[in-house]
Design a protein around this motif. Structure first.
Motif, short mmCIF file in Angstrom:
data_model
loop_
_atom_site.label_atom_id
_atom_site.label_comp_id
_atom_site.label_asym_id
_atom_site.label_seq_id
_atom_site.Cartn_x
_atom_site.Cartn_y
_atom_site.Cartn_z
N GLN A 107 -22.28 -16.07 -82.58
CA GLN A 107 -23.47 -15.34 -82.31
C GLN A 107 -23.69 -14.19 -83.61
N GLN A 108 -24.73 -13.98 -83.97
CA GLN A 108 -25.06 -12.63 -84.58
C GLN A 108 -26.29 -12.24 -84.12
N SER A 109 -26.47 -10.90 -83.68
CA SER A 109 -27.56 -10.38 -82.97
C SER A 109 -27.69 -8.79 -83.54
N VAL A 132 -25.74 -4.81 -76.78
CA VAL A 132 -26.00 -6.35 -77.75
C VAL A 132 -25.03 -7.29 -77.53
N GLY A 133 -25.18 -8.47 -77.34
CA GLY A 133 -24.37 -9.48 -77.28
C GLY A 133 -23.43 -9.78 -76.07
#
Length: 234
Positions: free
Chosen positions: A106-108, A17-18
């Motif tokens: 970013q927040q995932s 992720v990210g």
């Protein structure tokens, strides 16, 4: 009579992720198969300038810091989403106290990336925080974005920032027992090697509890050798 039922469900795959899909080396930002990138190190660390790099998944001397555990946090919550909601304002609070600037990039899901600008030195760093699945661990990496030799420095600015964030959250440190092999027999030095660490053992989702905590197959009754600071048999 005791019956045993084996689950037919496949093991959970390590998360990615990210991460930039076009980046395919060990320096990529984001979570790749459950792991953060190592800090940059080539054995030529500078002694001045830069905010340095700190990581809970990189055993390199001078950059390693223990992962965090939120199982005993004051809010008594084991919900990572609730802890994430606390992490973001806490990062902002710590930066305000230090005079730093911070931007949420970013927040995932379980992954958070922020951009720090040091209020004292102006050094810019990228911070990454990851709540690992199926436990109460927070892995993190904060490294200077300066590509010069200064970014490989021994400055503790990022180390100090992370520790302030942890203390403000009142998370605990997860003890990690590392097998330190000394290059110089009688003293610790920057030439020492460590391992294996979390990054060397593979994705956290595939590790045992002992491997995550660095205590796999270590007998607590073993004596500690004063020279090597590592358990040895009686």
């Amino acid at each position: 009579m005791v019956s045993t039922t084996l689950s037919s469900q496949p093991a959970q795959a390590a998360e990615t992720v990210g991460k930039d899909p076009n980046c395919n080396d060990g320096s990529c930002l984001g979570i790749w198969d459950g792991l953060l990138a190592d800090c940059p190190h080539d054995g030529k660390l500078s002694l001045g300038g830069g905010a340095g790099c700190v990581s809970s998944q990189d055993d390199t001397p001078g950059v390693f810091a223990e992962p965090w555990d939120y199982s005993e946090a004051p809010n008594n919550s084991l919900d990572w989403e609730e802890q994430m909601r606390l992490l973001i304002p806490t990062i902002k609070l710590v930066c305000a106290k230090r005079g730093d600037k911070v931007t949420i990039e970013q927040q995932s899901g379980r992954y958070l990336r922020v951009f720090f600008s040091d209020g004292k030195t102006g050094e810019e760093s990228t911070g990454e925080f990851y709540f690992t699945p199926d436990d109460t661990t927070v892995q993190f990496r904060v490294g200077s974005v300066n590509n010069s030799k200064a970014s490989l420095s021994k400055s503790l600015r990022n180390m100090e920032r992370c520790e302030m964030i942890r203390k403000e959250l009142r998370f605990t440190k997860i003890p990690v027992l590392r097998n330190r092999k000394r290059a110089l027999f009688f003293v610790e030095s920057d030439f020492d090697t460590f391992g294996p660490g979390s990054a060397a053992l593979g994705p956290p989702a595939e590790m045992t509890t002992g491997e995550l905590e660095g205590r796999q197959d270590v007998d607590p009754k073993l004596k500690i050798d004063a020279l090597q600071a590592f358990p040895v048999a009686k």
